[in-house]
Write an enzyme that holds these catalytic residues in place. Structure first.
Site, PDB file in Angstrom:
ATOM      1  N   ASP A 443     109.111  62.157 109.207  1.00  0.00           N
ATOM      2  CA  ASP A 443     109.284  62.450 107.783  1.00  0.00           C
ATOM      3  C   ASP A 443     110.567  61.798 107.260  1.00  0.00           C
ATOM      4  OD1 ASP A 443     108.897  63.670 105.332  1.00  0.00           O
ATOM      5  OD2 ASP A 443     108.821  65.706 106.117  1.00  0.00           O
ATOM      6  N   ASP A 507     101.813  66.215  99.644  1.00  0.00           N
ATOM      7  CA  ASP A 507     101.990  67.636  99.952  1.00  0.00           C
ATOM      8  C   ASP A 507     101.048  68.496  99.130  1.00  0.00           C
ATOM      9  OD1 ASP A 507     103.833  67.280 101.887  1.00  0.00           O
ATOM     10  OD2 ASP A 507     105.582  67.791 100.679  1.00  0.00           O
TER      11      ASP A 507
HETATM   12  C1  DGJ Z   1     107.796  67.025 103.458  1.00  0.00           C
HETATM   13  C2  DGJ Z   1     106.442  66.878 104.078  1.00  0.00           C
HETATM   14  O1  DGJ Z   1     105.612  66.151 103.233  1.00  0.00           O
HETATM   15  C3  DGJ Z   1     105.873  68.248 104.375  1.00  0.00           C
HETATM   16  O2  DGJ Z   1     104.579  68.120 104.890  1.00  0.00           O
HETATM   17  C4  DGJ Z   1     106.777  68.962 105.328  1.00  0.00           C
HETATM   18  O3  DGJ Z   1     106.773  68.301 106.567  1.00  0.00           O
HETATM   19  C5  DGJ Z   1     108.181  69.040 104.762  1.00  0.00           C
HETATM   20  N1  DGJ Z   1     108.663  67.758 104.353  1.00  0.00           N
HETATM   21  C6  DGJ Z   1     109.126  69.636 105.759  1.00  0.00           C
HETATM   22  O4  DGJ Z   1     110.416  69.614 105.335  1.00  0.00           O
END
Ligand code: DGJ
Length: 707
Positions: A443, A507
């Site tokens: 990430d 998300d």
């Molecule tokens: C952003 C990601 O897109 C989410 O799926 C998750 O992993 C969060 N970060 C965690 O901080």
């Protein structure tokens, strides 16, 4: 004098031609030409005319257009020598052709610069263009922009890609008038709002009709992508990295590579374009990594967030095993001091209070239930509230005496610093070894505003350092898979996909929004790389409530996963989810090897697509909003043989069909019905009345020997 060369794909040819020693331009890009075609005479038919009122030679639009040659659009190169000279007039030296690549050598003896462009045409018809510039002179050369190639674009309309966090992959259609249609991204990541994708096509192009061209830049940093009306009326399209002032300075003998430009042309609308990109991604970008089935995930993020309570996690593991989940991915919140998003990044050791014995016991319990273990990590970031930052504040990117604006309360590590890269490699190594993780969700949760290393701009070097780190980790663990994620879908590009098996595109787990996001992302990417999760009943990002069936049948058409507290599901939802997981396992072999084609339908509230071939298709029809009409228009299928006979079987039973209509269409009940291809293609099949959120999934299969 005309010099011409050709590149061939399975069903397409590109001819590049140079007139009188000028930089070559594309003289033809279309259906494959016979081997005997006289290339020089083709160029005679396609060379542009020179209108009055411009330079005497007209717009000098080539594959490498330069201001110094009389090109008044945005040039491919902007650079200046230390003594102030900035004009260039490259001369064409030669073509070098192999069956796979065409190399174009350009030289400007006065500027003491050489450019080598390489065009590769994949059998799918996708072109990859690269370019390198080298400084042969003694004076330093400051490069401000450098594009791999400029391509002629069809006139009419453009489809731009825009978005925001949780709203990635929004499409916007614009008419091409005068000037530029450009998307610029200065965030240091591929970006939510201006990712480097663009489609240009003839006016009114649709999913199934019209000449279209798709462009994408294989780059995970700041970028621009545009189509520009030239003064003579033609259109050029380019995409390139955005370079910061003083970032690229070439000393004698040094060279700089442009980011690769990917482009495709097709005469059959967006479906034709997608089919080519899907094949290209599978064969070239993912080459050799796609023969394993994409396992069903349980991702802990929306189930736990930062609440890593051992009992809750144990219950999740158990429930995941019972559902048929195959990989358990522990998301953010597991490492030292990470109680919220304000601390801990950089300290990649398990939190001693929540995981006193490390992650090994959890990973073992995951494995004992037949699942593989995966782990979330955000290596490039550092929290000011972390042991790493307290020990090494100088490891963050930025300029001394200036405060970088924070993003998600965190800073960015300087990956170009060898010590930092070595530290991160060792930390990741340790984690993979200790946990036996076979999967990293990688990430990166912020844009960056001060990409400065040792006092100089380093946005390009930072992206290359990221690639080097990922490559090193992958080389050390050949079986390890990676998910590319950046606050959802801010890092979705071919360069990341060369180093990842899956892209977390958003998300947003709300299936109503997700259906359209997956369709837009799916224009360039095949289904198996689209991370798609079954989220909670009430979406955490949109607040909309949807049924389990809607969520599960949306996730079915990606790399499926679950991201919700499955320990709290009611019995009926658990059953629906279990069935959907079983269906995914049955279908993924098919779904992950065929193109996804949109099925046009007059009702914009309904989204339909087919995955498959002439012999067998899996079709999804989703009602995304309430329709204006009481009964839907027939759905016409595509890509079937009109003379063949097909069996049509519903794969998921309709929920209470009689509550929505008096008599559901006969084919949705029972064991399946037969129909000639010409009926399915020419007339279409009657759809049941569908309420918002209903998703219909069915199989259309040719009877043996008829197709
Ligand atoms: C952003 C990601 O897109 C989410 O799926 C998750 O992993 C969060 N970060 C965690 O901080």
């Amino acid at each position: 004098m005309t010099t011409a060369a050709r590149l061939d794909a399975d069903d397409a040819t590109i001819v590049a031609a140079s007139f009188n020693g000028e930089a070559p331009s594309i003289a033809y890009w279309g259906p494959r030409l016979p081997p005997t075609a006289d290339l020089a005479s083709i160029a005679v038919f396609t060379a542009p005319v020179t209108p009055h009122g411009l330079f005497d030679h007209g717009e000098a639009f080539s594959l490498f257009p330069e201001a110094g040659q009389g090109f008044t659009g945005r040039p491919a190169l902007e650079a200046a020598r230390d003594d102030g000279r900035f004009l260039t007039q490259f001369r064409f030296e030669r073509f070098e052709a192999t069956p796979e690549a065409l190399t174009i050598s350009l030289h400007d003896p006065l500027a003491e610069l050489r450019v080598v462009q390489t065009l590769r045409l994949h059998p799918s018809g996708v072109l990859r263009a690269d370019a390198t510039i080298r400084n042969d002179g003694q004076a330093l050369v400051r490069v401000q922009r450098f594009a791999a190639a400029a391509l002629p674009a069809p006139d009419g309309e453009a489809l731009r890609f825009a978005g925001a966090w949780t709203k990635e992959f929004q499409l916007e259609r614009v008419r091409l008038g005068h000037g530029l249609v450009a998307s610029e991204n200065r965030t240091g990541r591929t970006s939510h709002h201006a990712p480097p994708f663009l489609i240009v096509g003839e006016t009114g192009f649709t999913q199934t009709h019209g000449a279209v061209m798709g462009l994408h830049l294989g780059w995970s940093g700041s970028s621009e992508i545009f189509v520009e009306r030239l003064r003579d009326g033609r259109l050029q399209a380019q995409s390139a990295m955005l370079l910061l002032p003083g970032e690229i300075i070439l000393a004698q003998g040094q060279s700089f590579n442009a980011a690769p430009l990917y482009a495709v042309r097709d005469g059959a609308g967006l479906n034709g374009l997608s089919a080519r990109f899907h094949r290209f991604v599978r064969e070239e970008i993912l080459s050799g990594r796609t023969d394993r089935p994409a396992p069903v995930h349980l991702n802990t993020w929306e189930a736990l967030y930062f609440d890593h309570d051992p009992d809750r996690i144990a219950a999740l593991v158990e429930a995941a095993g019972e559902l048929g989940i195959e990989r358990f991915v522990l998301d953010d919140g597991w490492f030292k001091g990470r109680r919220n998003d304000g601390a801990g990044l950089g300290d990649w050791t398990p939190d001693p209070q929540r995981y006193p014995d490390g992650l090994g016991a959890l990973a073992a319990s995951v494995r004992s239930r037949g699942m593989a273990f995966g782990l979330w990590i955000e290596p490039e970031s550092i929290s000011p509230d972390s042991d790493l930052y307290r020990a090494h504040p100088e490891w963050a990117l930025g300029e001394a005496l200036r405060q970088e604006p924070l993003g998600r309360r965190q800073l960015v590590l300087d990956l170009t610093c060898p010590e930092v890269a070595a530290h991160l490699f060792a930390a990741i190594e340790r984690l993979v070894r200790q946990t036996g993780a076979v999967y990293l969700k990688w990430d990166f949760n912020r844009d960056f505003a001060h990409p400065v290393s040792a006092g100089r701009a380093a946005s390009v070097a930072q992206v290359h350092a990221l690639y080097a780190l990922l490559d090193r980790v992958r080389a050390a663990h050949p079986g390890l898979e990676v998910e590319a994620c950046a606050s959802g879908g801010a890092r979705a590009d071919f360069a990341m996909l060369k180093r990842a098996e899956r892209i977390w595109i958003s998300d947003c787990n709300d299936p109503i929004d997700r259906q359209r996001q997956q369709a837009a992302f799916g224009l360039f990417f095949p289904q198996e790389v689209i991370g798609a999760h079954v989220g909670p009943g009430r979406s955490h990002t949109t607040g909309r409530s949807t049924d389990m069936e809607t969520r599960a049948l949306t996730a079915l058409f990606g790399h499926m996963g679950v991201e919700a507290d499955i320990t709290a599901l009611c019995r009926q939802d658990l059953e629906t989810l279990r069935d959907a997981i079983a269906l995914y396992k049955r279908l993924r072999g098919d779904l992950h090897s065929v193109p996804r084609q949109s099925l046009p339908h007059p009702d914009g509230s309904l989204l339909a697509f087919a995955a498959g071939s002439e012999k067998r298709q899996i079709i999804s029809v989703a009602q995304l909003a309430s329709s204006a009409h009481p009964a839907p228009a027939p759905l016409r299928l595509i890509g079937l043989a009109e003379q063949a006979t097909y069996r049509v079987v519903l794969l998921t039973p309709l929920k209470q069909p009689r509550a929505a209509m008096n008599n559901p269409p006969g084919w949705v009940e029972g064991e399946g019905r037969q129909a000639p291809g010409s009926v399915l293609v020419g007339h279409g099949l009657t759809l049941p009345v569908m309420r918002t959120g209903d998703v219909l999934v069915f199989l259309v299969e040719a009877l043996e020997g008829t197709a």
